[in-house]
Design a protein around this motif. Structure first.
Motif, PDB file in Angstrom:
ATOM      1  N   ASN A  42      15.736  81.334  35.226  1.00 27.56           N
ATOM      2  CA  ASN A  42      15.444  80.271  34.263  1.00 27.56           C
ATOM      3  C   ASN A  42      16.175  78.980  34.620  1.00 27.56           C
ATOM      4  OD1 ASN A  42      14.824  78.746  32.046  1.00 27.56           O
ATOM      5  ND2 ASN A  42      15.886  80.018  30.577  1.00 27.56           N
ATOM      6  N   PRO A  43      15.499  78.050  35.261  1.00 28.35           N
ATOM      7  CA  PRO A  43      14.073  78.058  35.577  1.00 28.35           C
ATOM      8  C   PRO A  43      13.765  78.415  37.035  1.00 28.35           C
ATOM      9  CG  PRO A  43      14.906  75.837  35.807  1.00 28.35           C
ATOM     10  CD  PRO A  43      16.091  76.723  35.478  1.00 28.35           C
TER      11      PRO A  43
ATOM     12  N   ASP B 134      18.002  78.769  39.054  1.00 26.52           N
ATOM     13  CA  ASP B 134      19.059  79.453  38.298  1.00 26.52           C
ATOM     14  C   ASP B 134      18.682  80.931  38.172  1.00 26.52           C
ATOM     15  OD1 ASP B 134      21.318  79.933  36.752  1.00 26.52           O
ATOM     16  OD2 ASP B 134      20.377  79.303  34.869  1.00 26.52           O
TER      17      ASP B 134
HETATM   18 MG    MG Z   1      19.264  78.131  33.445  1.00 24.65          MG
END
Ligand code: MG
Ligand code: ADP
Length: 232
Positions: free
Chosen positions: A211-212, A224
């Motif tokens: 995410n993302p 991430d």
């Molecule tokens: Mg993140």
């Protein structure tokens, strides 16, 4: 703040939280494209790594005790010069000292700045009845407010991966909407299948969060990542 080894992890309630760097290493091995990321343990090292990666770069705090890095001022994006990297390093250290002085600090993650793209997320949670379940959705407001996500039980078939991407309400965004570029849906499906295989092969993985992921015309890249293991 205490310095720990690069592979130190957080153990709490029978869970081991891997840092972003550790998580990306595993995901890269599983065939998920991740942005190139390196650990710096000093200001000088951060500047040197930024130079070798090439500008612009992103700096992020690396601590098993800080799960939401930007919430505490632990993420600095768009750094274009050595000076900006040095200033960002100091700012991250100050932010950690102010918000979380007890946090175990591995250092700072220096990574390539990915170009703007469509933000999507992929995740895995372990359901007590169903076992591992994969999730796909659009990033940001779409997931946080609208909960526009699709789920499938692991192992995924090719058809599952295809349907997951198509069934979210935001699907038109992936197809190019109001000037937004169409993204490579086949790369998203392939990543879901690779994640499914990874989770199947590693029963110790209890949760996973990308995410993302940024999606582009002909590629995708996770910027991430977080993996949570069961503490055997
Ligand atoms: Mg993140
Ligand atoms: P958090 O722990 O707060 O979720 P992230 O690593 O997701 O931290 O960073 C916060 C935001 O910064 C991301 O949602 C993304 O928009 C942006 N970002 C992070 N890393 C990169 C990168 N390497 N390239 C481009 N943008 C990034």
């Amino acid at each position: 703040m205490t310095a720990t080894g690069p592979i130190a992890t957080a153990r709490e309630e029978g869970r081991v939280v891997l840092t972003e760097l550790e998580s990306k290493e595993l995901l890269k091995g599983a065939g998920i494209p991740v942005v190139e990321s390196r650990l710096a343990q000093s200001r000088g090292e951060a500047v040197a790594l930024a130079k070798s990666l090439g500008f612009p770069v992103v700096l992020k705090v690396v601590s098993p005790d800080i799960l939401h890095k930007s919430d505490i001022g632990g993420v600095k994006v768009g750094l274009r010069t050595e000076r900006q990297v040095g200033v960002a390093y100091d700012a991250i250290m100050a932010a950690v000292a102010a918000s979380n002085p007890e946090a175990r600090l591995h250092g700072v993650n220096v990574q390539a700045m990915a170009p703007p793209g469509l933000e999507v997320i992929m995740g895995m949670t372990t359901d007590s009845q169903l076992g591992p379940v994969l999730m796909f959705g659009l990033g940001g407001v779409m997931v946080e407010v609208l909960k526009d996500v699709a789920f499938r039980i692991v192992p995924l078939t090719r058809r599952d991966a295809h349907q997951m991407v198509q069934e979210i309400k935001g699907y038109p965004m992936l197809q190019g909407f109001r000037g937004q570029e169409k993204v490579d849906i086949s790369k998203l499906e392939e990543a879901l299948l690779n994640l499914s295989a990874f989770v199947e092969q590693h029963a110790e993985v209890k949760e996973l969060d990308l995410n993302p992921i940024l999606a582009y015309k002909d590629s995708i890249v996770a910027v991430d990542a977080r993996i949570i293991l069961a503490d055997a």
